[in-house]
Scaffold this motif. Structure first.
Motif, PDB file in Angstrom:
ATOM      1  N   LYS A   1       0.837  -1.195   0.000  1.00 28.94           N
ATOM      2  CA  LYS A   1       0.000   0.000   0.000  1.00 28.94           C
ATOM      3  C   LYS A   1       0.880   1.256   0.000  1.00 28.94           C
TER       4      LYS A   1
ATOM      5  N   GLN B   1      -3.212 -11.337  -0.110  1.00 32.32           N
ATOM      6  CA  GLN B   1      -3.444 -11.876   1.237  1.00 32.32           C
ATOM      7  C   GLN B   1      -2.236 -12.654   1.731  1.00 32.32           C
TER       8      GLN B   1
ATOM      9  N   ALA C   1       0.467  -9.988   2.674  1.00 35.53           N
ATOM     10  CA  ALA C   1       0.133  -9.040   3.742  1.00 35.53           C
ATOM     11  C   ALA C   1       0.370  -9.627   5.125  1.00 35.53           C
TER      12      ALA C   1
ATOM     13  N   HIS D   1       2.978  -8.010   7.842  1.00 37.65           N
ATOM     14  CA  HIS D   1       2.215  -7.100   8.701  1.00 37.65           C
ATOM     15  C   HIS D   1       2.053  -5.736   8.039  1.00 37.65           C
ATOM     16  N   ARG D   2       1.735  -5.770   6.772  1.00 34.90           N
ATOM     17  CA  ARG D   2       1.609  -4.547   5.986  1.00 34.90           C
ATOM     18  C   ARG D   2       0.476  -4.717   4.974  1.00 34.90           C
ATOM     19  N   PRO D   3      -0.342  -3.679   4.751  1.00 33.77           N
ATOM     20  CA  PRO D   3      -1.410  -3.801   3.766  1.00 33.77           C
ATOM     21  C   PRO D   3      -0.861  -3.820   2.333  1.00 33.77           C
ATOM     22  N   TYR D   4      -1.524  -4.588   1.507  1.00 30.63           N
ATOM     23  CA  TYR D   4      -1.177  -4.659   0.089  1.00 30.63           C
ATOM     24  C   TYR D   4      -2.388  -4.235  -0.736  1.00 30.63           C
ATOM     25  N   GLU D   5      -2.118  -3.650  -1.906  1.00 30.25           N
ATOM     26  CA  GLU D   5      -3.184  -3.201  -2.800  1.00 30.25           C
ATOM     27  C   GLU D   5      -3.201  -4.054  -4.057  1.00 30.25           C
TER      28      GLU D   5
ATOM     29  N   THR E   1      -7.847  -3.194  -1.277  1.00 26.82           N
ATOM     30  CA  THR E   1      -6.748  -3.143  -0.306  1.00 26.82           C
ATOM     31  C   THR E   1      -6.925  -4.298   0.668  1.00 26.82           C
TER      32      THR E   1
ATOM     33  N   GLU F   1      -5.697  -5.870   4.116  1.00 27.68           N
ATOM     34  CA  GLU F   1      -5.025  -5.558   5.372  1.00 27.68           C
ATOM     35  C   GLU F   1      -4.442  -6.837   5.979  1.00 27.68           C
ATOM     36  N   PRO F   2      -3.347  -6.725   6.716  1.00 30.04           N
ATOM     37  CA  PRO F   2      -2.790  -7.907   7.380  1.00 30.04           C
ATOM     38  C   PRO F   2      -3.827  -8.502   8.325  1.00 30.04           C
TER      39      PRO F   2
ATOM     40  N   GLU G   1      -6.489 -10.204   7.431  1.00 29.46           N
ATOM     41  CA  GLU G   1      -7.763 -10.521   6.776  1.00 29.46           C
ATOM     42  C   GLU G   1      -7.733 -11.960   6.327  1.00 29.46           C
TER      43      GLU G   1
END
Length: 74
Positions: free
Chosen positions: A20, A42, A45, A49-53, A67, A69-70, A72
């Motif tokens: 992200k 997923q 992430a 521990h980081r959100p990915y887009e 997006t 989130e870690p 999910e």
């Protein structure tokens, strides 16, 4: 171009996965389906521990599709 003289947009489909907010230029894989790209986001992430887009691979009116989130779950 197809036979009518218009651009064949079927080649302009795909999704990329990035951290992200990361706008650096680098080589990345283009996934054919949104589901495949979401699954990869997923997987990346959680351990980082980081959100990915999930983003559109080509210019569209909506670049960021999803997006992840870690933490999910699928």
């Amino acid at each position: 171009m197809n036979g009518v003289g218009t651009l064949d947009t079927s080649i302009l489909a795909g999704y990329i996965v990035r951290p992200k907010g990361d706008m650096r230029l680098y080589t990345c894989r283009v996934y054919k389906t949104l589901q495949e790209a979401s699954d990869v986001a997923q997987e990346r992430a959680a351990p980082r521990h980081r959100p990915y887009e999930v983003r559109a691979a080509y210019e569209t009116s909506q670049r960021i599709i999803k997006t992840i989130e870690p933490g999910e779950s699928k």
